[in-house]
Every structure is written in C-alpha cells, then in structure tokens.
Design a protein around this motif. Structure first.
Motif, mmCIF file in Angstrom:
data_model
loop_
_atom_site.group_PDB
_atom_site.id
_atom_site.type_symbol
_atom_site.label_atom_id
_atom_site.label_comp_id
_atom_site.label_asym_id
_atom_site.label_seq_id
_atom_site.Cartn_x
_atom_site.Cartn_y
_atom_site.Cartn_z
ATOM 1 N N ALA A 1 42.427 43.056 49.481
ATOM 2 C CA ALA A 1 43.635 43.626 48.872
ATOM 3 C C ALA A 1 44.313 42.716 47.853
ATOM 4 O O ALA A 1 44.655 43.160 46.758
ATOM 5 N N PRO A 2 44.528 41.410 48.134
ATOM 6 C CA PRO A 2 45.197 40.588 47.121
ATOM 7 C C PRO A 2 44.379 40.457 45.837
ATOM 8 O O PRO A 2 44.929 40.418 44.737
ATOM 9 N N HIS A 3 43.063 40.426 45.984
ATOM 10 C CA HIS A 3 42.200 40.306 44.803
ATOM 11 C C HIS A 3 42.183 41.604 43.996
ATOM 12 O O HIS A 3 42.131 41.581 42.766
ATOM 13 N N VAL A 4 42.254 42.731 44.700
ATOM 14 C CA VAL A 4 42.324 44.028 44.017
ATOM 15 C C VAL A 4 43.633 44.120 43.226
ATOM 16 O O VAL A 4 43.639 44.548 42.067
ATOM 17 N N VAL A 5 44.738 43.697 43.824
ATOM 18 C CA VAL A 5 46.031 43.719 43.134
ATOM 19 C C VAL A 5 45.982 42.820 41.894
ATOM 20 O O VAL A 5 46.411 43.227 40.803
ATOM 21 N N ALA A 6 45.481 41.616 42.043
ATOM 22 C CA ALA A 6 45.401 40.689 40.897
ATOM 23 C C ALA A 6 44.517 41.270 39.794
ATOM 24 O O ALA A 6 44.855 41.184 38.606
ATOM 25 N N SER A 7 43.406 41.890 40.160
ATOM 26 C CA SER A 7 42.512 42.505 39.169
ATOM 27 C C SER A 7 43.188 43.667 38.468
ATOM 28 O O SER A 7 43.036 43.847 37.251
ATOM 29 N N ALA A 8 43.927 44.484 39.233
ATOM 30 C CA ALA A 8 44.636 45.625 38.641
ATOM 31 C C ALA A 8 45.665 45.146 37.635
ATOM 32 O O ALA A 8 45.815 45.736 36.555
ATOM 33 N N LEU A 9 46.370 44.072 37.947
ATOM 34 C CA LEU A 9 47.361 43.527 36.993
ATOM 35 C C LEU A 9 46.687 43.027 35.722
ATOM 36 O O LEU A 9 47.208 43.233 34.626
ATOM 37 N N GLU A 10 45.576 42.354 35.884
ATOM 38 C CA GLU A 10 44.839 41.851 34.716
ATOM 39 C C GLU A 10 44.373 42.992 33.818
ATOM 40 O O GLU A 10 44.299 42.848 32.599
ATOM 41 N N ALA A 11 44.051 44.137 34.430
ATOM 42 C CA ALA A 11 43.531 45.279 33.669
ATOM 43 C C ALA A 11 44.626 46.057 32.933
ATOM 44 O O ALA A 11 44.315 46.858 32.060
ATOM 45 N N LEU A 12 45.888 45.845 33.290
ATOM 46 C CA LEU A 12 46.983 46.592 32.628
ATOM 47 C C LEU A 12 47.245 46.060 31.237
ATOM 48 O O LEU A 12 47.121 44.915 30.938
#
Length: 140
Positions: free
Chosen positions: A129-140
C-alpha cells in the motif's frame, strides 16, 4: 469555507514539492497504520484522524486542528508525537476498501469544497500500500 473531514493526511516529496494524501476509511481500517508506513518512507504527518480542509484558487488544502497537531495514534501503543507539516495541498485521496482494486481503473475524483481531487481505492493494510500510494503520486 473550512470544514472538518474524517481522514489522516500525510505529505510526500515528489518532483521537488510536498504533495498531500488524505487517507479515508472507517475506524480500524488502517489509516494511521498506512500513514506510519509512509512516514518511514520520508512522508511527513499533517494530521491524524480529523483534517480541516479548504479551497483556495482551485486547490484543496488540509491542516490539523490545533488540539491534535503533531500527534498520531498508534493502535496498541497510544498517542505519539510527530513533527508535522502545518498544511499541505491535497493531490490524492485514498479510500479504504476491502476488495482487491481493479487492475486498470478509470481515473476517479472526489469533490471537496467544489474542487475535484484525484482518488483511488486501496486495501490500506496490504504490504504494498505505501508503495502504491507513492507511485500514484508520482504519476499525477
């Protein structure tokens, strides 16, 4: 207009700026747990459990009420101090969900104070979950 929202907010540094993530879900869903795991990856706490949000110039911002600023509840341990950011612009809302998220979902938004904020469903206690959140932020 400033309004309270039940959620935990952390900020991660992405592309040279702090980006806020509001983690929403029922009591016991893992909001603070996910925030703690993100904090071990360099995130900063903004507020645990009850954020004050407001719109300004087409963006949504969040901060802590003075009474809980700099505190995070760690289930089974108690309330601990944390060095918070005073406020942050929200870039993403993560909503707790029990089911496995779709592989390729359409972009979703939640409107706060008339401003759409990107959102995603996530199993908060999943190890990634924390890595998914960090990846989602990077993709925005």
């Amino acid at each position: 207009m400033r309004q309270p929202v039940h959620g935990t907010v952390v900020a991660l540094r992405c592309k040279g700026q702090w980006r806020g993530v509001m983690i929403c879900g029922s009591s016991g869903a893992g909001k603070s747990d996910l925030a703690l795991r993100l904090m071990t990856m360099g995130a900063r706490l903004v507020v645990d459990d009850q954020a004050i949000v407001w719109a300004s110039k087409g963006c949504i911002y969040a901060r802590a009420p003075q009474t809980i600023s700099g505190k995070i509840e760690v289930r089974g341990v108690g309330i601990l101090p944390a060095s918070p950011l005073v406020f942050v612009r929200l870039s993403l809302i993560v909503q707790a969900q029990l089911e496995v998220p779709e592989r390729l979902p359409d972009q979703q938004f939640i409107e706060l104070d008339g401003v759409p904020v990107p959102s995603m469903g996530l199993r908060l206690l999943h190890p990634s979950a924390p890595h998914v959140v960090a990846s989602a932020l990077e993709a925005l």
